[in-house]
Design an enzyme around this catalytic site. Structure first.
Site, PDB file in Angstrom:
ATOM      1  N   GLU A 289       0.757  -1.146  -0.031  1.00  0.00           N
ATOM      2  CA  GLU A 289      -0.109  -0.102  -0.103  1.00  0.00           C
ATOM      3  C   GLU A 289       1.073   1.244   0.071  1.00  0.00           C
ATOM      4  O   GLU A 289       1.824   1.308   0.577  1.00  0.00           O
ATOM      5  CB  GLU A 289      -0.965   0.097   1.259  1.00  0.00           C
ATOM      6  CG  GLU A 289      -1.607   1.296   1.557  1.00  0.00           C
ATOM      7  CD  GLU A 289      -2.342   1.335   2.776  1.00  0.00           C
ATOM      8  OE1 GLU A 289      -3.368   2.021   2.902  1.00  0.00           O
ATOM      9  OE2 GLU A 289      -1.794   0.672   3.709  1.00  0.00           O
ATOM     10  N   LYS A 352      -9.962  -0.190  -2.258  1.00  0.00           N
ATOM     11  CA  LYS A 352     -10.334  -0.533  -0.904  1.00  0.00           C
ATOM     12  C   LYS A 352     -11.875  -0.224  -0.250  1.00  0.00           C
ATOM     13  O   LYS A 352     -12.346   0.854  -0.549  1.00  0.00           O
ATOM     14  CB  LYS A 352      -9.341   0.303  -0.131  1.00  0.00           C
ATOM     15  CG  LYS A 352      -9.482   0.051   1.640  1.00  0.00           C
ATOM     16  CD  LYS A 352      -8.353   0.956   2.346  1.00  0.00           C
ATOM     17  CE  LYS A 352      -8.320   0.583   3.777  1.00  0.00           C
ATOM     18  NZ  LYS A 352      -7.468   1.420   4.791  1.00  0.00           N
ATOM     19  N   CYS A 403      -4.342  -3.086   4.249  1.00  0.00           N
ATOM     20  CA  CYS A 403      -4.134  -2.490   5.465  1.00  0.00           C
ATOM     21  C   CYS A 403      -5.076  -3.262   6.330  1.00  0.00           C
ATOM     22  O   CYS A 403      -5.380  -4.168   6.812  1.00  0.00           O
ATOM     23  CB  CYS A 403      -4.153  -1.081   5.555  1.00  0.00           C
ATOM     24  SG  CYS A 403      -3.326  -0.172   7.048  1.00  0.00           S
TER      25      CYS A 403
END
Length: 533
Positions: A289, A352, A403
């Site tokens: 990321e 995301k 994440c």
């Protein structure tokens, strides 16, 4: 006997039963110690047997207390757990976000403390109900905390403390909720063995033998549970590139070009080793990321640099990129497949789905600004994606999450349901520390066992590494270093019982928690009627 006489003979019995909990001067330090025990079960400490001890401590401290006292004691446990567990949130953002988040999470343990106090009549009447009741209440608390507010924050679930424990393998059967339930059941067994004296006919050895047998069963089943999902056997070679950043902290965004260059240069260096025959050519390269915070779809220079890396290595690169739009003042956190020779494959891109509130977007910005002007450091709100992170890289189908998304059961499961053969977690830990990175890696280990898939975590600064379907970690990198690791990974296509069951285990356990609370309500009502009569 008159009504008054009858009340006078019964009232003392009721008072003694209600006041038989721990003295408050003892319950308070026990509640705090419970939070400390829970904390030490998590990485970076990793003393996982202390998780059931912490569960038991909270159960004992809140037993036979009024709801308000139970909530207060639960809150103390929550503060002792979450304040140090989440200390990495204040490294670069100041104290306020850390304090507010810690207190919010502690509030859920306050609810658990009140619920534990409420069910006291159930476990008083049926002593062996303590383990299952404790287990389902913990699952229910986490189910609520994982979803509220703004989509929840599952950090600090009991299941994530068991990455080195044989109890981790229960995830293969029912995912993170079942692991949490098993850990809490173990805590309930400890309470069964230690709460007050046993009656003379039972003595002490028979119940202690039962408690010991129960704990051995939980561990034994964990050791006996198989791992993996089958349906595979084919393998691919995957490279993780951890390019590192010039400086840790929030200003890593000001170093966007340097961070991109680091990942390009590390990949080109790997290509040189491949050309020299020192390293086999990977089938896939994974960047973390934020490896390109310069939008490579709009910046020709950034796109050219990534293309040069992909062409040099001769393999597709999963790039963690920040993309502009779709609207003005909006951005997207994405994993985009960059193919050698052709560049970005826009059909194989994951956006995301769960941006972090107050970090990647600010809900109710005008109201939040009244609490702290720090919210305006988030200048552009990240827009959530809508599709699961299933990315077909040719040699392998990836299940990509970004994440903190690894903490959410459904986001990971939906990639496996979509055909993912390898789980990938792209993350950026440059604004945190090694404790946060190790806590996140523990979640990756659970997901690997839960879905019977090999998994990997690719971080800008570490910790990066590969995880086998049985939860073992290989080639873990150091923190705040540049590293490239290449590994042959065996793929899986089958589905574990946990994958097939989906959210049903959690729903069933939450339903049992509601039933336990209802039974406690009935028993309390009967006691009130008895006292009044």
């Amino acid at each position: 006997m008159t009504t008054l006489d009858r009340d006078e003979t019964r009232a003392p019995v009721v008072v003694r039963a209600a006041s038989a909990g721990l003295p408050l001067r003892v319950a308070v330090p026990v509640a705090v110690a419970a939070g400390v025990a829970l904390l030490l079960a998590f990485p970076p400490y990793g003393w996982w047997p202390l998780a059931p001890v912490g569960v038991a401590g909270l159960a004992v401290a809140t037993h036979r207390r009024r709801l308000r006292a139970g909530a207060g004691l639960g809150f103390l446990t929550g503060v002792a757990l979450f304040a140090p567990l989440l200390a990495w949130t204040n490294l670069h953002t100041g104290l306020l976000p850390w304090v507010l988040l810690s207190l919010l999470q502690a509030g859920y343990l306050a609810l658990l403390g009140a619920a534990t106090a409420w069910v006291s009549p159930v476990v008083d009447r049926w002593r062996w109900a303590w383990p299952p009741v404790t287990g389902v209440l913990w699952v229910a608390q986490e189910a609520l905390r994982d979803r509220t507010p703004f989509g929840g924050f599952p950090w600090g679930r009991l299941a994530f403390s068991q990455d080195e424990s044989p109890l981790l393998r229960w995830a293969w059967l029912g995912g993170a909720p079942l692991v949490t339930g098993v850990v809490a059941v173990a805590g309930g067994l400890l309470v069964v063995g230690g709460w007050r004296r046993w009656s003379a006919p039972e003595g002490v050895w028979r119940p202690l033998a039962g408690v010991t047998a129960g704990l051995l069963v939980l561990v034994g089943v964990g050791l006996a549970v198989p791992t993996g999902a089958g349906g595979g056997g084919r393998s691919v070679r995957v490279a993780i590139v951890q390019g590192n950043v010039p400086r840790l902290g929030l200003d890593f965004n000001a170093q966007r070009q340097a961070v991109l260059n680091n990942h390009v240069d590390a990949t080109v260096k790997l290509a040189g080793q491949v050309a020299a025959g020192a390293v086999p050519r990977p089938d896939l390269v994974v960047w973390p990321e934020n490896s390109s915070d310069i939008d490579p779809l709009r910046s020709a220079a950034a796109g050219a640099r990534i293309s040069a890396a992909a062409d040099a290595i001769g393999a597709p690169i999963l790039v963690g990129a920040v993309l502009s739009g779709p609207g003005a003042g909006e951005v997207r956190n994405a994993g985009i497949l960059w193919r050698p020779g052709t560049g970005p494959d826009l059909t194989q891109m994951y956006t995301k789905r769960h941006p972090v509130p107050f970090a990647e977007y600010v809900p109710m910005r005008s109201l939040a600004r009244m609490v702290s002007s720090q919210v305006d450091r988030v200048r552009a709100d990240f827009v959530a994606g809508v599709a699961p992170g299933v990315v077909d890289a040719g040699a392998v189908v990836l299940g990509d999450v970004i994440c903190f998304e690894v903490a959410y059961d459904g986001l990971v499961r939906e990639t496996v349901d979509g055909g993912a053969q390898l789980l990938v977690v792209q993350t950026n830990n440059a604004t945190f520390d090694v404790a946060e990175a190790r806590q996140q890696l523990a979640m990756v280990r659970l997901r690997a066992v839960e879905h019977g898939r090999a998994a990997l975590m690719a971080s800008t600064v570490g910790v990066s590494g590969f995880v086998a379907p049985d939860g073992r970690v290989s080639d873990a990198t150091g923190f705040n270093t540049r590293a490239v690791v290449v590994r042959q990974v065996t793929l899986s296509q089958g589905r574990t019982p946990a994958t097939r069951a989906g959210g049903w285990p959690e729903s069933a356990l939450v339903g049992l928690a509601v039933a336990a609370l209802a039974v406690a309500g009935v028993l309390r009502r009967r006691r009130e009627v008895t006292v009044a009569g």
